[in-house]
Motif scaffolding. Sequence first.
Motif, short mmCIF file in Angstrom:
data_model
loop_
_atom_site.label_atom_id
_atom_site.label_comp_id
_atom_site.label_asym_id
_atom_site.label_seq_id
_atom_site.Cartn_x
_atom_site.Cartn_y
_atom_site.Cartn_z
N ALA A 186 -15.27 -3.45 2.48
CA ALA A 186 -14.40 -3.25 3.69
C ALA A 186 -15.17 -3.41 4.95
N PRO A 187 -16.39 -2.61 5.18
CA PRO A 187 -16.86 -2.36 6.55
C PRO A 187 -17.63 -3.64 6.89
N HIS A 188 -18.06 -4.65 5.81
CA HIS A 188 -18.60 -6.01 6.30
C HIS A 188 -17.61 -6.81 6.73
N PHE A 189 -16.34 -6.61 6.55
CA PHE A 189 -15.37 -7.78 7.10
C PHE A 189 -14.26 -6.92 8.01
N LYS A 190 -14.93 -5.93 8.67
CA LYS A 190 -14.27 -5.14 9.70
C LYS A 190 -12.84 -4.55 9.41
N ALA A 191 -13.00 -3.96 8.29
CA ALA A 191 -11.68 -3.26 7.90
C ALA A 191 -11.94 -1.74 7.94
N ASP A 192 -11.07 -0.98 8.91
CA ASP A 192 -10.88 0.54 9.18
C ASP A 192 -10.21 1.01 8.00
N LEU A 193 -10.91 1.03 6.90
CA LEU A 193 -10.38 1.68 5.83
C LEU A 193 -10.30 3.42 5.88
N LYS A 194 -8.99 3.70 6.01
CA LYS A 194 -8.36 5.08 6.16
C LYS A 194 -8.39 5.64 4.71
N ALA A 195 -7.98 5.20 3.77
CA ALA A 195 -7.68 5.91 2.47
C ALA A 195 -7.32 4.70 1.52
N THR A 196 -7.45 5.30 0.15
CA THR A 196 -7.19 4.24 -0.76
C THR A 196 -6.49 5.06 -1.98
N PHE A 197 -5.64 4.41 -2.67
CA PHE A 197 -4.56 5.04 -3.64
C PHE A 197 -4.56 4.30 -4.71
N SER A 198 -4.69 4.81 -6.06
CA SER A 198 -4.61 4.30 -7.27
C SER A 198 -3.67 4.88 -8.23
N ALA A 199 -2.61 4.22 -8.65
CA ALA A 199 -1.60 4.49 -9.82
C ALA A 199 -1.97 4.23 -11.10
N PRO A 200 -2.46 4.89 -12.16
CA PRO A 200 -2.71 4.35 -13.17
C PRO A 200 -1.66 4.42 -13.98
N LYS A 201 -1.52 3.63 -15.20
CA LYS A 201 -0.47 3.78 -16.06
C LYS A 201 0.92 3.38 -15.44
N PHE A 202 0.85 2.52 -14.74
CA PHE A 202 1.95 1.95 -13.88
C PHE A 202 3.37 2.26 -14.63
N TYR A 203 3.52 1.54 -15.81
CA TYR A 203 5.10 1.47 -16.46
C TYR A 203 5.40 3.13 -16.93
N ASP A 204 4.43 3.85 -16.84
CA ASP A 204 4.71 5.21 -17.34
C ASP A 204 5.04 6.35 -16.00
N VAL A 205 4.63 5.57 -15.00
CA VAL A 205 4.62 6.41 -13.73
C VAL A 205 5.43 5.97 -12.49
N PHE A 206 6.12 4.85 -12.77
CA PHE A 206 7.08 3.91 -11.79
C PHE A 206 8.26 3.52 -12.48
N ASP A 207 9.26 3.97 -11.89
CA ASP A 207 10.73 3.21 -12.23
C ASP A 207 11.06 2.34 -11.35
N SER A 208 10.94 1.03 -12.32
CA SER A 208 11.15 -0.29 -11.55
C SER A 208 12.68 -0.49 -11.21
N ASN A 209 13.73 0.45 -11.75
CA ASN A 209 15.03 0.01 -11.51
C ASN A 209 15.47 0.74 -10.10
N VAL A 210 14.56 1.90 -9.80
CA VAL A 210 14.68 2.29 -8.41
C VAL A 210 13.65 2.01 -7.31
N GLY A 211 12.60 1.49 -7.89
CA GLY A 211 11.70 1.16 -7.06
C GLY A 211 10.49 2.09 -6.68
N GLN A 212 10.44 3.21 -7.44
CA GLN A 212 9.63 4.43 -6.93
C GLN A 212 8.86 5.06 -7.83
N LEU A 213 7.86 5.78 -7.50
CA LEU A 213 6.99 6.42 -8.36
C LEU A 213 7.71 7.73 -8.74
N THR A 214 7.49 7.97 -10.06
CA THR A 214 8.33 9.16 -10.82
C THR A 214 7.52 10.30 -11.05
#
Length: 179
Positions: free
Chosen positions: A134-162
């Motif tokens: 990111a720094p080499h391509f001039k991104a001012d990276l403020k934060a990252t977020f990772s959500a493992p096991k998507f299908y266990d932690v996200f309700d696709s019917n309502v479109g949000q993290l559970t």
Amino acid sequence: MQTLAFAASNSLNSINKALLQHAANVLRAEIMDTEIELFSVRDFDLPIYCIDTENEMGIPEPAQALFEKIGAADQLLFAFAEHNGSYTAGYKSLFDWMSRIETKVFQAKPMVALATSPGGGGARNVLGQFETSAPHFKADLKATFSAPKFYDVFDSNVGQLTDAELQVSLRSALSAFKQ
């Protein structure tokens, strides 16, 4: 305030685009007043980057269009899909084309990067690659977020993290835009 939200996946049913849409909703509803434009790799059809193709036809209009959208935005919210531990081929090619316009692809814009995957790694490999480059391509990276096991932690019917803990972590990452 204008936020460009971009899913670095070309899948029609991208789980990273679903996470991105949720994050955009949280950003707008809970963090800050912002207009959000949401795009994905699918919106920018172009050939795989090759110097020979560039010499023959120049920079394709879709790459120029995304580069200009980045320039017009106040901040960037990207969600990176992970294929075999790295960027998707579609995103990498689009990025390579934009880097031929200007190596400072992200134009010093404040940015939050997201990723998810069905497995327990949560696409952390691709986030790590992005954090390193990111720094080499001039991104001012403020934060990252990772959500493992998507299908266990996200309700696709309502479109949000559970998962409450992940939801707090997402809000924290998005709040980095205000710093």
